[in-house]
Design a protein around this motif. Structure first.
Motif, PDB file in Angstrom:
ATOM      1  N   MET A 144      18.358  28.676  42.590  1.00 28.35           N
ATOM      2  CA  MET A 144      19.148  29.566  41.787  1.00 28.35           C
ATOM      3  C   MET A 144      19.958  30.507  42.669  1.00 28.35           C
ATOM      4  SD  MET A 144      17.993  31.737  38.550  1.00 28.35           S
ATOM      5  CE  MET A 144      19.086  32.824  37.733  1.00 28.35           C
ATOM      6  N   ALA A 145      19.354  30.947  43.752  1.00 24.73           N
ATOM      7  CA  ALA A 145      20.054  31.847  44.670  1.00 24.73           C
ATOM      8  C   ALA A 145      21.282  31.160  45.264  1.00 24.73           C
ATOM      9  CB  ALA A 145      19.114  32.307  45.774  1.00 24.73           C
ATOM     10  N   GLU A 146      21.155  29.882  45.579  1.00 23.15           N
ATOM     11  CA  GLU A 146      22.286  29.142  46.140  1.00 23.15           C
ATOM     12  C   GLU A 146      23.414  29.018  45.119  1.00 23.15           C
ATOM     13  OE1 GLU A 146      23.363  24.767  48.008  1.00 23.15           O
ATOM     14  OE2 GLU A 146      21.274  25.281  47.630  1.00 23.15           O
ATOM     15  N   THR A 147      23.065  28.757  43.877  1.00 23.62           N
ATOM     16  CA  THR A 147      24.070  28.654  42.823  1.00 23.62           C
ATOM     17  C   THR A 147      24.781  29.982  42.629  1.00 23.62           C
ATOM     18  OG1 THR A 147      22.835  26.925  41.692  1.00 23.62           O
ATOM     19  CG2 THR A 147      24.454  28.112  40.393  1.00 23.62           C
ATOM     20  N   GLN A 148      24.018  31.072  42.628  1.00 24.58           N
ATOM     21  CA  GLN A 148      24.622  32.392  42.478  1.00 24.58           C
ATOM     22  C   GLN A 148      25.564  32.682  43.649  1.00 24.58           C
ATOM     23  OE1 GLN A 148      21.858  35.619  42.020  1.00 24.58           O
ATOM     24  NE2 GLN A 148      23.459  37.166  42.108  1.00 24.58           N
ATOM     25  N   GLU A 149      25.138  32.341  44.842  1.00 31.31           N
ATOM     26  CA  GLU A 149      25.974  32.552  46.024  1.00 31.31           C
ATOM     27  C   GLU A 149      27.255  31.722  45.943  1.00 31.31           C
ATOM     28  OE1 GLU A 149      25.589  31.737  50.757  1.00 31.31           O
ATOM     29  OE2 GLU A 149      23.856  32.643  49.759  1.00 31.31           O
ATOM     30  N   ASN A 150      27.138  30.474  45.487  1.00 31.52           N
ATOM     31  CA  ASN A 150      28.318  29.617  45.331  1.00 31.52           C
ATOM     32  C   ASN A 150      29.297  30.199  44.323  1.00 31.52           C
ATOM     33  OD1 ASN A 150      27.340  27.735  47.149  1.00 31.52           O
ATOM     34  ND2 ASN A 150      26.482  26.418  45.580  1.00 31.52           N
ATOM     35  N   LEU A 151      28.778  30.700  43.215  1.00 35.21           N
ATOM     36  CA  LEU A 151      29.638  31.294  42.187  1.00 35.21           C
ATOM     37  C   LEU A 151      30.317  32.555  42.719  1.00 35.21           C
ATOM     38  CD1 LEU A 151      30.773  31.380  39.339  1.00 35.21           C
ATOM     39  CD2 LEU A 151      28.688  32.532  38.604  1.00 35.21           C
ATOM     40  N   GLU A 152      29.570  33.403  43.410  1.00 31.82           N
ATOM     41  CA  GLU A 152      30.151  34.614  43.984  1.00 31.82           C
ATOM     42  C   GLU A 152      31.253  34.275  44.981  1.00 31.82           C
ATOM     43  OE1 GLU A 152      26.928  36.868  45.630  1.00 31.82           O
ATOM     44  OE2 GLU A 152      26.113  37.335  43.652  1.00 31.82           O
ATOM     45  N   THR A 153      31.005  33.311  45.842  1.00 32.02           N
ATOM     46  CA  THR A 153      32.002  32.889  46.826  1.00 32.02           C
ATOM     47  C   THR A 153      33.246  32.360  46.127  1.00 32.02           C
ATOM     48  OG1 THR A 153      30.271  32.347  48.423  1.00 32.02           O
ATOM     49  CG2 THR A 153      32.441  31.346  48.778  1.00 32.02           C
ATOM     50  N   PHE A 154      33.039  31.545  45.097  1.00 33.32           N
ATOM     51  CA  PHE A 154      34.156  31.001  44.333  1.00 33.32           C
ATOM     52  C   PHE A 154      34.978  32.116  43.700  1.00 33.32           C
ATOM     53  CE2 PHE A 154      35.831  29.377  40.275  1.00 33.32           C
ATOM     54  CZ  PHE A 154      36.654  28.376  40.749  1.00 33.32           C
ATOM     55  N   LEU A 155      34.298  33.097  43.099  1.00 31.44           N
ATOM     56  CA  LEU A 155      35.008  34.207  42.465  1.00 31.44           C
ATOM     57  C   LEU A 155      35.747  35.070  43.479  1.00 31.44           C
ATOM     58  CD1 LEU A 155      32.405  35.287  39.769  1.00 31.44           C
ATOM     59  CD2 LEU A 155      34.562  34.073  39.407  1.00 31.44           C
ATOM     60  N   TYR A 156      35.127  35.340  44.618  1.00 28.64           N
ATOM     61  CA  TYR A 156      35.798  36.125  45.657  1.00 28.64           C
ATOM     62  C   TYR A 156      37.027  35.404  46.186  1.00 28.64           C
ATOM     63  CZ  TYR A 156      31.976  39.499  45.963  1.00 28.64           C
ATOM     64  OH  TYR A 156      31.050  40.464  45.684  1.00 28.64           O
ATOM     65  N   LYS A 157      36.914  34.102  46.319  1.00 29.20           N
ATOM     66  CA  LYS A 157      38.008  33.298  46.867  1.00 29.20           C
ATOM     67  C   LYS A 157      39.153  33.122  45.863  1.00 29.20           C
ATOM     68  CE  LYS A 157      38.741  28.760  48.938  1.00 29.20           C
ATOM     69  NZ  LYS A 157      38.107  27.485  49.254  1.00 29.20           N
ATOM     70  N   ASN A 158      38.833  32.968  44.576  1.00 28.51           N
ATOM     71  CA  ASN A 158      39.841  32.597  43.587  1.00 28.51           C
ATOM     72  C   ASN A 158      40.133  33.655  42.525  1.00 28.51           C
ATOM     73  OD1 ASN A 158      40.201  29.709  44.424  1.00 28.51           O
ATOM     74  ND2 ASN A 158      38.021  29.704  44.015  1.00 28.51           N
ATOM     75  N   GLY A 159      39.328  34.700  42.453  1.00 31.09           N
ATOM     76  CA  GLY A 159      39.498  35.698  41.399  1.00 31.09           C
ATOM     77  C   GLY A 159      40.586  36.705  41.712  1.00 31.09           C
ATOM     78  N   ASP A 160      41.203  37.222  40.682  1.00 36.31           N
ATOM     79  CA  ASP A 160      42.213  38.266  40.808  1.00 36.31           C
ATOM     80  C   ASP A 160      41.566  39.576  40.369  1.00 36.31           C
ATOM     81  OD1 ASP A 160      44.370  39.940  40.774  1.00 36.31           O
ATOM     82  OD2 ASP A 160      45.612  38.684  39.479  1.00 36.31           O
ATOM     83  N   PHE A 161      40.892  40.236  41.309  1.00 38.62           N
ATOM     84  CA  PHE A 161      40.131  41.429  40.979  1.00 38.62           C
ATOM     85  C   PHE A 161      41.020  42.624  40.676  1.00 38.62           C
ATOM     86  CE2 PHE A 161      37.075  38.764  43.135  1.00 38.62           C
ATOM     87  CZ  PHE A 161      36.010  38.844  42.267  1.00 38.62           C
ATOM     88  N   ARG A 162      42.213  42.641  41.240  1.00 36.40           N
ATOM     89  CA  ARG A 162      43.148  43.721  40.921  1.00 36.40           C
ATOM     90  C   ARG A 162      43.532  43.647  39.446  1.00 36.40           C
ATOM     91  NH1 ARG A 162      47.710  46.282  44.047  1.00 36.40           N
ATOM     92  NH2 ARG A 162      48.235  47.980  42.657  1.00 36.40           N
ATOM     93  N   SER A 163      43.758  42.450  38.961  1.00 32.49           N
ATOM     94  CA  SER A 163      44.084  42.253  37.553  1.00 32.49           C
ATOM     95  C   SER A 163      42.913  42.683  36.673  1.00 32.49           C
ATOM     96  CB  SER A 163      44.436  40.782  37.304  1.00 32.49           C
ATOM     97  OG  SER A 163      44.890  40.585  36.006  1.00 32.49           O
ATOM     98  N   LEU A 164      41.715  42.316  37.077  1.00 29.87           N
ATOM     99  CA  LEU A 164      40.514  42.706  36.330  1.00 29.87           C
ATOM    100  C   LEU A 164      40.368  44.225  36.325  1.00 29.87           C
ATOM    101  CD1 LEU A 164      37.938  41.806  34.867  1.00 29.87           C
ATOM    102  CD2 LEU A 164      36.830  41.679  37.095  1.00 29.87           C
ATOM    103  N   SER A 165      40.604  44.842  37.462  1.00 26.18           N
ATOM    104  CA  SER A 165      40.536  46.296  37.569  1.00 26.18           C
ATOM    105  C   SER A 165      41.549  46.963  36.642  1.00 26.18           C
ATOM    106  CB  SER A 165      40.797  46.704  39.024  1.00 26.18           C
ATOM    107  OG  SER A 165      40.955  48.082  39.136  1.00 26.18           O
ATOM    108  N   ASN A 166      42.761  46.402  36.579  1.00 24.97           N
ATOM    109  CA  ASN A 166      43.787  46.930  35.681  1.00 24.97           C
ATOM    110  C   ASN A 166      43.334  46.810  34.231  1.00 24.97           C
ATOM    111  OD1 ASN A 166      45.436  47.361  37.913  1.00 24.97           O
ATOM    112  ND2 ASN A 166      46.697  45.573  37.544  1.00 24.97           N
ATOM    113  N   ASP A 167      42.828  45.625  33.858  1.00 26.30           N
ATOM    114  CA  ASP A 167      42.437  45.362  32.479  1.00 26.30           C
ATOM    115  C   ASP A 167      41.274  46.246  32.024  1.00 26.30           C
ATOM    116  OD1 ASP A 167      44.391  43.423  32.343  1.00 26.30           O
ATOM    117  OD2 ASP A 167      43.009  41.752  32.631  1.00 26.30           O
ATOM    118  N   LEU A 168      40.369  46.555  32.919  1.00 20.11           N
ATOM    119  CA  LEU A 168      39.208  47.371  32.570  1.00 20.11           C
ATOM    120  C   LEU A 168      39.495  48.874  32.626  1.00 20.11           C
ATOM    121  CD1 LEU A 168      36.392  45.384  34.400  1.00 20.11           C
ATOM    122  CD2 LEU A 168      36.879  45.445  31.949  1.00 20.11           C
ATOM    123  N   GLY A 169      40.688  49.228  33.085  1.00 15.07           N
ATOM    124  CA  GLY A 169      41.080  50.634  33.135  1.00 15.07           C
ATOM    125  C   GLY A 169      40.669  51.360  34.402  1.00 15.07           C
ATOM    126  N   TYR A 170      40.065  50.650  35.358  1.00 16.25           N
ATOM    127  CA  TYR A 170      39.632  51.301  36.595  1.00 16.25           C
ATOM    128  C   TYR A 170      40.807  51.756  37.446  1.00 16.25           C
ATOM    129  CZ  TYR A 170      35.018  49.416  35.502  1.00 16.25           C
ATOM    130  OH  TYR A 170      33.829  49.118  34.887  1.00 16.25           O
TER     131      TYR A 170
END
Length: 68
Positions: free
Chosen positions: A1-27
């Motif tokens: 399970m830890a490996e799967t969580q790590e894979n998902l986190e890596t995928f999100l860090y590599k492909n996610g648009d966190f600035r957009s998420l930050s904008n949408d959440l009001g941060y």
């Protein structure tokens, strides 16, 4: 399970648009950071087969742990 969580986190860090998420959440507004003019969003990320597979693995592993 830890490996799967790590894979998902890596995928999100590599492909996610966190600035957009930050904008949408009001941060961005709370932190007084200018909103991004070049917003790509995360819809394509959420629709990807790789993301779907990682989430399914996490659900399957957590259900198995809960039952045991």
């Amino acid at each position: 399970m830890a490996e799967t969580q790590e894979n998902l986190e890596t995928f999100l860090y590599k492909n996610g648009d966190f600035r957009s998420l930050s904008n949408d959440l009001g941060y961005s507004k709370k932190a007084k950071i200018k909103l991004s003019d070049n917003r790509m969003g995360n819809k394509s990320l959420m629709r990807s087969k790789e993301y779907e597979n990682y989430v399914f693995q996490l659900i399957a592993y957590s259900a198995s742990l809960r039952e045991s």
